[in-house]
Design a protein around this motif. Structure first.
Motif, PDB file in Angstrom:
ATOM      1  N   ILE A  71       0.856  -1.186   0.000  1.00 21.23           N
ATOM      2  CA  ILE A  71       0.000   0.000   0.000  1.00 21.23           C
ATOM      3  C   ILE A  71       0.886   1.228   0.000  1.00 21.23           C
ATOM      4  N   ILE A  72       0.802   2.011  -1.066  1.00 21.68           N
ATOM      5  CA  ILE A  72       1.610   3.220  -1.223  1.00 21.68           C
ATOM      6  C   ILE A  72       0.771   4.418  -0.796  1.00 21.68           C
ATOM      7  N   HIS A  73       1.257   5.183   0.186  1.00 21.69           N
ATOM      8  CA  HIS A  73       0.443   6.288   0.714  1.00 21.69           C
ATOM      9  C   HIS A  73       1.329   7.260   1.488  1.00 21.69           C
ATOM     10  N   GLU A  74       0.671   8.261   2.117  1.00 25.13           N
ATOM     11  CA  GLU A  74       1.405   9.205   2.960  1.00 25.13           C
ATOM     12  C   GLU A  74       0.605   9.585   4.205  1.00 25.13           C
ATOM     13  N   ASN A  75      -0.516   8.905   4.448  1.00 24.70           N
ATOM     14  CA  ASN A  75      -1.366   9.281   5.580  1.00 24.70           C
ATOM     15  C   ASN A  75      -1.988   8.031   6.195  1.00 24.70           C
ATOM     16  N   SER A  76      -1.427   7.593   7.304  1.00 22.94           N
ATOM     17  CA  SER A  76      -1.881   6.354   7.937  1.00 22.94           C
ATOM     18  C   SER A  76      -3.314   6.432   8.449  1.00 22.94           C
ATOM     19  N   GLU A  77      -3.774   7.626   8.776  1.00 22.14           N
ATOM     20  CA  GLU A  77      -5.143   7.768   9.264  1.00 22.14           C
ATOM     21  C   GLU A  77      -6.160   7.430   8.181  1.00 22.14           C
ATOM     22  N   TRP A  78      -5.767   7.554   6.918  1.00 26.69           N
ATOM     23  CA  TRP A  78      -6.666   7.200   5.825  1.00 26.69           C
ATOM     24  C   TRP A  78      -6.485   5.756   5.368  1.00 26.69           C
ATOM     25  N   THR A  79      -5.511   5.073   5.925  1.00 28.46           N
ATOM     26  CA  THR A  79      -5.197   3.711   5.498  1.00 28.46           C
ATOM     27  C   THR A  79      -5.613   2.675   6.537  1.00 28.46           C
ATOM     28  N   PHE A  80      -5.844   3.124   7.755  1.00 29.46           N
ATOM     29  CA  PHE A  80      -6.157   2.213   8.862  1.00 29.46           C
ATOM     30  C   PHE A  80      -7.336   1.301   8.552  1.00 29.46           C
ATOM     31  N   HIS A  81      -8.409   1.847   7.975  1.00 28.17           N
ATOM     32  CA  HIS A  81      -9.596   1.034   7.727  1.00 28.17           C
ATOM     33  C   HIS A  81      -9.328  -0.053   6.685  1.00 28.17           C
ATOM     34  N   LEU A  82      -8.444   0.220   5.735  1.00 32.53           N
ATOM     35  CA  LEU A  82      -8.097  -0.793   4.740  1.00 32.53           C
ATOM     36  C   LEU A  82      -7.248  -1.899   5.363  1.00 32.53           C
ATOM     37  N   THR A  83      -6.222  -1.534   6.130  1.00 34.30           N
ATOM     38  CA  THR A  83      -5.369  -2.557   6.730  1.00 34.30           C
ATOM     39  C   THR A  83      -6.151  -3.410   7.728  1.00 34.30           C
ATOM     40  N   LYS A  84      -7.131  -2.819   8.382  1.00 32.27           N
ATOM     41  CA  LYS A  84      -7.993  -3.584   9.286  1.00 32.27           C
ATOM     42  C   LYS A  84      -8.737  -4.669   8.519  1.00 32.27           C
ATOM     43  N   PHE A  95       0.618  -3.986  -5.959  1.00 29.60           N
ATOM     44  CA  PHE A  95       0.892  -2.635  -5.468  1.00 29.60           C
ATOM     45  C   PHE A  95      -0.331  -1.751  -5.673  1.00 29.60           C
ATOM     46  N   TYR A  96      -0.794  -1.152  -4.589  1.00 24.25           N
ATOM     47  CA  TYR A  96      -1.977  -0.278  -4.644  1.00 24.25           C
ATOM     48  C   TYR A  96      -1.571   1.127  -4.200  1.00 24.25           C
ATOM     49  N   ASN A  97      -1.680   2.076  -5.114  1.00 25.83           N
ATOM     50  CA  ASN A  97      -1.303   3.460  -4.836  1.00 25.83           C
ATOM     51  C   ASN A  97      -2.509   4.262  -4.368  1.00 25.83           C
ATOM     52  N   ARG A  98      -2.392   4.876  -3.198  1.00 24.07           N
ATOM     53  CA  ARG A  98      -3.415   5.810  -2.729  1.00 24.07           C
ATOM     54  C   ARG A  98      -2.762   7.120  -2.244  1.00 24.07           C
ATOM     55  N   MET A  99      -1.809   7.585  -3.047  1.00 25.37           N
ATOM     56  CA  MET A  99      -1.170   8.861  -2.754  1.00 25.37           C
ATOM     57  C   MET A  99      -2.183   9.992  -2.951  1.00 25.37           C
ATOM     58  N   SER A 100      -2.116  10.990  -2.093  1.00 27.20           N
ATOM     59  CA  SER A 100      -3.105  12.066  -2.075  1.00 27.20           C
ATOM     60  C   SER A 100      -2.555  13.382  -2.608  1.00 27.20           C
ATOM     61  N   ALA A 101      -3.405  14.101  -3.337  1.00 23.26           N
ATOM     62  CA  ALA A 101      -3.041  15.431  -3.833  1.00 23.26           C
ATOM     63  C   ALA A 101      -2.876  16.431  -2.698  1.00 23.26           C
ATOM     64  N   LYS A 127       2.344  -5.639 -10.937  1.00 25.51           N
ATOM     65  CA  LYS A 127       0.901  -5.395 -10.981  1.00 25.51           C
ATOM     66  C   LYS A 127       0.593  -4.188 -10.089  1.00 25.51           C
ATOM     67  N   VAL A 128       0.299  -3.056 -10.716  1.00 24.81           N
ATOM     68  CA  VAL A 128       0.082  -1.801 -10.000  1.00 24.81           C
ATOM     69  C   VAL A 128      -1.350  -1.324 -10.236  1.00 24.81           C
ATOM     70  N   PHE A 129      -2.047  -1.017  -9.167  1.00 18.79           N
ATOM     71  CA  PHE A 129      -3.396  -0.471  -9.259  1.00 18.79           C
ATOM     72  C   PHE A 129      -3.358   1.010  -8.880  1.00 18.79           C
ATOM     73  N   ASN A 130      -4.032   1.814  -9.697  1.00 16.53           N
ATOM     74  CA  ASN A 130      -3.965   3.271  -9.576  1.00 16.53           C
ATOM     75  C   ASN A 130      -2.517   3.742  -9.730  1.00 16.53           C
ATOM     76  N   GLY A 131      -1.958   3.411 -10.890  1.00 14.16           N
ATOM     77  CA  GLY A 131      -0.559   3.710 -11.157  1.00 14.16           C
ATOM     78  C   GLY A 131      -0.301   5.116 -11.647  1.00 14.16           C
ATOM     79  N   THR A 132       0.663   5.239 -12.555  1.00 11.06           N
ATOM     80  CA  THR A 132       1.153   6.546 -12.992  1.00 11.06           C
ATOM     81  C   THR A 132       0.042   7.449 -13.521  1.00 11.06           C
TER      82      THR A 132
END
Length: 313
Positions: free
Chosen positions: A6-19, A49-55, A82-87
């Motif tokens: 999981i590619i991201h920069e904000n754990s507070e938005w990722t917690f529900h997915l990892t749960k 690989f799942y990208n959820r990087m935020s603007a 295998k990348v989801f929500n890639g470049t």
């Protein structure tokens, strides 16, 4: 062992997915790309690989996280991972100009928009909307950054030349026609695996900043997290069905976007105007609990399925 990354920069938005991934016993690893190193001589690990990087990463002090993520995604894709929500998804996430151009290319109506750099250019662009209400917003936005409603050029000039003006992180301000809806709400359509999951009615009576996350970081009175209101701000619409869904699925497929929330508003004539493609979508747990539909659970199932398919290769 192959994992979901999981590619991201904000754990507070990722917690529900990892749960949810934990519940489904899916192995995963988080890549928090606020900082890091990328050795181009090495190959990426095997996995999904799942990208959820935020603007809006810069509002949390992660100014260059999207730029670094773009390099990491290019590295992964060059090695055939295998990348989801890639470049391409990231390109749309950080530029509403690119979003609107792509929407228009697929026959999806957007509000008239002018992009401007420089305070004088912002005011000059607004003259194109003289006599009608218009809004400003940031090109690289998220969380409703820079969204202001104006009814006159003078009001805009006072804002732009005053101390409360918000400078966009990429320097680009959008001036956009204001779509007057007969009721104070917008609709947000959620997609997972490129397919429609559900639609949400979002109350806009308290402002434009409409982060659906339970732990949103807007930090002002319009933040829905913990807000005290008589009616729910987010309500899942049962049985939502509109031809626009087919067009949305087509544009997501054409741009290799697997997970997204797309927002639209209807004017008094019932015409739909689409104004945002969010590739870092969040879900509101209160609305989901009432409807019995759970976006992060569906996303976790999707990633599990893709990881299983990879393991079979």
């Amino acid at each position: 062992m192959k994992k979901v990354y999981i590619i991201h920069e904000n754990s507070e938005w990722t917690f529900h997915l990892t749960k949810r991934l934990d519940e489904l016993k899916v192995p995963y690893e988080e890549w928090h790309l606020d900082q890091g190193r990328l050795d181009l001589s090495k190959e990426p690990p095997e996995g999904v690989f799942y990208n959820r990087m935020s603007a809006s990463s810069h509002t949390r002090g992660h100014r260059f996280a999207p730029e670094f993520t773009a390099q990491v995604l290019a590295w992964l894709e060059s090695h055939g991972r295998k990348v989801f929500n890639g470049t391409r998804a990231l390109q749309l996430e950080v530029s509403k100009v690119i979003q609107y151009l792509e929407l228009s290319k697929h026959g999806i109506k957007t509000p008239r928009t002018i992009a401007a750099v420089g305070k004088g250019q912002i005011v000059e662009a607004a003259a194109e909307f003289a006599g009608t209400p218009f809004i400003t917003k940031h090109n690289r936005a998220g969380k409703g950054l820079g969204v202001q409603l104006f009814h006159s050029i003078d009001a805009l000039r006072s804002y732009v030349e005053g101390p409360s003006f918000e400078e966009p992180v990429d320097g680009i301000t959008l001036i956009q026609e204001y779509i007057q809806a007969p009721e104070s709400f917008i609709t947000r359509c959620e997609f997972i695996g490129g397919k429609f999951i559900y639609a949400v009615k979002v109350d806009t009576s308290e402002g434009f900043q409409l982060c659906p996350a339970d732990a949103c970081q807007i930090g002002d009175l319009f933040c829905p997290a913990g807000a005290s209101v008589e009616k729910p701000k987010f309500q899942i619409i049962e049985g939502f069905n509109d031809p626009i869904i087919n067009k949305y699925e087509q544009i997501l497929s054409a741009n290799h976007i697997n997970v997204a929330g797309i927002e639209f508003i209807r004017n008094s004539a019932g015409e739909i105007f689409t104004y945002d493609i969010n590739t870092n979508t969040n879900y509101n747990s209160d609305a989901e609990e009432i409807a019995g539909k759970f976006g992060m659970l569906e996303l976790a199932k999707f990633l599990k399925c893709e990881l299983n398919l990879l393991a079979e290769d």
